[in-house]
Design a protein around this motif. Structure first.
Motif, PDB file in Angstrom:
ATOM      1  N   THR A  54      10.941   6.642 -28.247  1.00 58.83           N
ATOM      2  CA  THR A  54       9.888   6.644 -29.252  1.00 58.83           C
ATOM      3  C   THR A  54       9.986   7.937 -30.043  1.00 58.83           C
ATOM      4  N   LEU A  55       9.973   7.809 -31.358  1.00 55.95           N
ATOM      5  CA  LEU A  55      10.073   8.971 -32.238  1.00 55.95           C
ATOM      6  C   LEU A  55       8.834   9.064 -33.111  1.00 55.95           C
ATOM      7  N   LEU A  56       8.470  10.264 -33.447  1.00 53.60           N
ATOM      8  CA  LEU A  56       7.421  10.514 -34.422  1.00 53.60           C
ATOM      9  C   LEU A  56       8.101  11.145 -35.618  1.00 53.60           C
ATOM     10  N   THR A  57       7.922  10.564 -36.779  1.00 54.71           N
ATOM     11  CA  THR A  57       8.567  11.094 -37.977  1.00 54.71           C
ATOM     12  C   THR A  57       7.514  11.465 -39.006  1.00 54.71           C
ATOM     13  N   ILE A  58       7.746  12.569 -39.672  1.00 56.73           N
ATOM     14  CA  ILE A  58       6.855  13.049 -40.723  1.00 56.73           C
ATOM     15  C   ILE A  58       7.702  13.218 -41.966  1.00 56.73           C
ATOM     16  N   GLY A  59       7.389  12.473 -43.014  1.00 58.37           N
ATOM     17  CA  GLY A  59       8.181  12.514 -44.246  1.00 58.37           C
ATOM     18  C   GLY A  59       7.375  13.092 -45.388  1.00 58.37           C
ATOM     19  N   GLN A  60       8.041  13.830 -46.243  1.00 58.95           N
ATOM     20  CA  GLN A  60       7.370  14.438 -47.393  1.00 58.95           C
ATOM     21  C   GLN A  60       8.358  14.563 -48.549  1.00 58.95           C
ATOM     22  N   VAL A  61       7.929  14.173 -49.732  1.00 54.99           N
ATOM     23  CA  VAL A  61       8.746  14.329 -50.931  1.00 54.99           C
ATOM     24  C   VAL A  61       8.429  15.693 -51.531  1.00 54.99           C
ATOM     25  N   ILE A  62       9.468  16.430 -51.836  1.00 55.12           N
ATOM     26  CA  ILE A  62       9.298  17.789 -52.357  1.00 55.12           C
ATOM     27  C   ILE A  62       9.919  17.876 -53.740  1.00 55.12           C
ATOM     28  N   ASN A  63       9.176  18.461 -54.674  1.00 59.77           N
ATOM     29  CA  ASN A  63       9.672  18.668 -56.031  1.00 59.77           C
ATOM     30  C   ASN A  63      10.268  20.064 -56.093  1.00 59.77           C
ATOM     31  N   ASN A  64      11.571  20.129 -56.228  1.00 59.52           N
ATOM     32  CA  ASN A  64      12.260  21.405 -56.284  1.00 59.52           C
ATOM     33  C   ASN A  64      13.087  21.440 -57.565  1.00 59.52           C
ATOM     34  N   GLU A  65      12.483  21.957 -58.612  1.00 58.03           N
ATOM     35  CA  GLU A  65      13.147  22.017 -59.915  1.00 58.03           C
ATOM     36  C   GLU A  65      13.685  20.648 -60.322  1.00 58.03           C
ATOM     37  N   LYS A  66      12.822  19.652 -60.272  1.00 57.31           N
ATOM     38  CA  LYS A  66      13.098  18.265 -60.669  1.00 57.31           C
ATOM     39  C   LYS A  66      14.095  17.567 -59.761  1.00 57.31           C
ATOM     40  N   ILE A  67      14.384  18.150 -58.606  1.00 58.62           N
ATOM     41  CA  ILE A  67      15.180  17.460 -57.596  1.00 58.62           C
ATOM     42  C   ILE A  67      14.205  17.056 -56.509  1.00 58.62           C
ATOM     43  N   TYR A  68      14.064  15.769 -56.299  1.00 60.75           N
ATOM     44  CA  TYR A  68      13.121  15.281 -55.313  1.00 60.75           C
ATOM     45  C   TYR A  68      13.861  14.962 -54.023  1.00 60.75           C
ATOM     46  N   ASP A  69      13.433  15.586 -52.980  1.00 60.35           N
ATOM     47  CA  ASP A  69      14.046  15.366 -51.687  1.00 60.35           C
ATOM     48  C   ASP A  69      13.000  14.821 -50.725  1.00 60.35           C
ATOM     49  N   LEU A  70      13.411  13.941 -49.887  1.00 60.27           N
ATOM     50  CA  LEU A  70      12.542  13.447 -48.829  1.00 60.27           C
ATOM     51  C   LEU A  70      12.997  14.125 -47.551  1.00 60.27           C
ATOM     52  N   LEU A  71      12.130  14.956 -46.996  1.00 65.14           N
ATOM     53  CA  LEU A  71      12.431  15.650 -45.754  1.00 65.14           C
ATOM     54  C   LEU A  71      11.749  14.913 -44.620  1.00 65.14           C
ATOM     55  N   ASN A  72      12.405  14.851 -43.515  1.00 65.93           N
ATOM     56  CA  ASN A  72      11.880  14.071 -42.412  1.00 65.93           C
ATOM     57  C   ASN A  72      12.229  14.765 -41.105  1.00 65.93           C
ATOM     58  N   SER A  73      11.278  14.826 -40.212  1.00 63.95           N
ATOM     59  CA  SER A  73      11.545  15.346 -38.877  1.00 63.95           C
ATOM     60  C   SER A  73      11.239  14.256 -37.874  1.00 63.95           C
TER      61      SER A  73
END
Length: 162
Positions: A111-130
């Motif tokens: 079982t995993l717990l994941t937390i995702g967040q979209v980050i705006n970094n100078e118009k580069i959008y990244d989805l970070l997930n742990s």
């Protein structure tokens, strides 16, 4: 010919590598992996620990479709649709998400717990997930902590009434 002092550049490279090594070690000790998607290029990056949690060998050369197929094989069939829907929703809306899901590695369900967040970094959008791997004993310990804290509160209330 020309000579250029690259001391500062080399120091920055050394510091960057040192920080990456510390992050990798911290992820390994805490069993937390991470991944990132560059929305503009669809390039995905997985941490070493995420490969370890998923029980697969490191694959830097996989394209988007190949990586998705690999993940589809690992995520529990009952959780696959929810996992990908939550990820896509975050990409479209920018709203962070938290999701508990299961993976199957070598016949063992984790079982995993994941937390995702979209980050705006100078118009580069990244989805970070742990993703945090919960063993059965870790889940039981968390449940026991919650129960014990509730019992402590009840005991305190009963003592206050006496």
């Amino acid at each position: 010919g020309t000579i250029q002092d690259i001391t500062e550049q080399k120091l920055l490279e050394f510091e960057s590598q040192k920080n990456l090594n510390l992050l990798n070690e911290a992820q390994k000790k805490t069993k937390i992996g991470s991944w990132e998607i560059d929305i503009q290029t669809s390039e995905r990056t997985w941490s070493n620990e995420l490969y370890s949690i998923y029980g697969i060998e490191k694959h830097d050369d996989l394209n988007h479709t190949e990586r998705r197929e690999l993940v589809n094989k690992i995520i529990h069939p009952d959780d696959t649709e929810t996992y990908f829907n939550m990820t896509m929703q975050a990409l479209v809306t920018g709203i962070p998400f938290t999701l508990e899901y299961r993976i199957i590695c070598s016949g063992v369900t984790k079982t995993l717990l994941t937390i995702g967040q979209v980050i705006n970094n100078e118009k580069i959008y990244d989805l970070l997930n742990s993703s945090e791997h919960f063993t059965e004993s870790a889940i039981n310990a968390k449940i026991n902590n919650v129960i014990n804290s509730k019992v402590d509160v009840l005991i305190s209330k009963l003592r206050a009434r006496l």
